[in-house]
Design a protein around this motif. Structure first.
Motif: not given
Length: 281
Positions: A184-190
């Motif tokens: 939710r909110g965004f996807v955090y791409a490492v």
């Protein structure tokens, strides 16, 4: 573990069902804006909330606030030093959230980040309720795998907290689809396999990862780990919707930079993101 107790207690989701963090990021992305989310370790200096005001003034679209933990396994040297400095000053989740509660509204969503040990210490329901009371809208827990996220996911949703999950270059595509669906909110791409920290170039794995995420969701994708310069931010924007900038900010804070210095630095990143958005396609 070092911290004190809190106070009292495969398809994208439609934008209409999104929370406040996601709605804001989607709206800004959909105008063509590159998203900027700087990070600060809560409690790092006596007047640390002044950094939040500086970040907002520099054009941040969201701000990540780290709740320091004594065993930050995914963080590199800089963030570890920042956490140690904050803890040595007596920073705790209770005090950091109290500081946030006492601030005037910034007009920029706040996203807390910490390790799952601190969540479990209070219990997910109490932890998420405390975030909401402090005006925090999102949460990142980097050591929480998606297959163990059910309890926190439910508690976060009940409290109105948007739990963003992390995806790495090594994440298999089926799991990547699940992470994208449940974030939710965004996807955090490492951007790479490793810890946080400043680097001289954007990892080559970043482009492939963000492309794989885009196959399974239209949720905003923010790219983090190692983005340190305007050129890197500009390059990252070619692949992702925006960037998370942590170690480069905290290195400056540890070296004595004040809020005005950080506002100037983040303004260069804001300009780089805007220039990339303005390029002919």
């Amino acid at each position: 573990m070092t911290n004190s107790a809190l106070g009292p207690a495969l398809h994208p989701a439609p934008a209409a069902g999104a929370g406040a963090v996601e709605r804001r990021l989607r709206a800004r992305r959909d105008t063509g804006r590159g998203l900027l989310m700087p990070y600060v370790t809560g409690g790092i200096t006596p007047g640390w909330t002044d950094y939040l005001r500086a970040f907002a003034a520099a054009g941040a679209d969201a701000i990540e606030v780290g709740l320091p933990f004594s065993d930050p396994t995914l963080d590199g040297v800089t963030i570890q030093q920042a956490g140690d400095t904050a803890l040595a000053r007596g920073a705790s989740t209770r005090r950091i959230l109290a500081d946030l509660s006492g601030m005037p509204a910034l007009g920029v969503p706040l996203v807390a980040s910490t390790y799952y040990n601190l969540v479990l210490h209070e219990g997910p329901e109490a932890f998420c309720a405390a975030l909401r009371r402090a005006g925090v809208g999102g949460l990142i827990v980097p050591d929480l795998p998606v297959h163990e996220a059910d309890e926190l996911e439910g508690a976060a949703a009940a409290a109105g907290i948007e739990l963003s999950l992390l995806a790495s270059p090594a994440t298999p595509q089926p799991r990547l689809a699940e992470i994208s669906r449940r974030s939710r909110g965004f996807v955090y791409a490492v951007s790479l396999m490793g810890t946080t920290g400043e680097r001289t170039a954007l990892a080559a794995s970043a482009a492939e990862l963000t492309e794989r995420i885009r196959r399974v969701t239209d949720r905003p994708v923010l790219l983090g780990f190692g983005i340190s310069t305007p050129d890197q931010a500009r390059e990252a924007r070619r692949h992702a919707d925006g960037v998370v900038v942590g170690a480069a900010v905290m290195r400056r804070v540890l070296d004595g930079a004040g809020p005005d210095d950080l506002r100037a630095f983040l303004t260069t990143l804001r300009q780089a993101l805007d220039q990339e958005c303005d390029r002919p396609r």
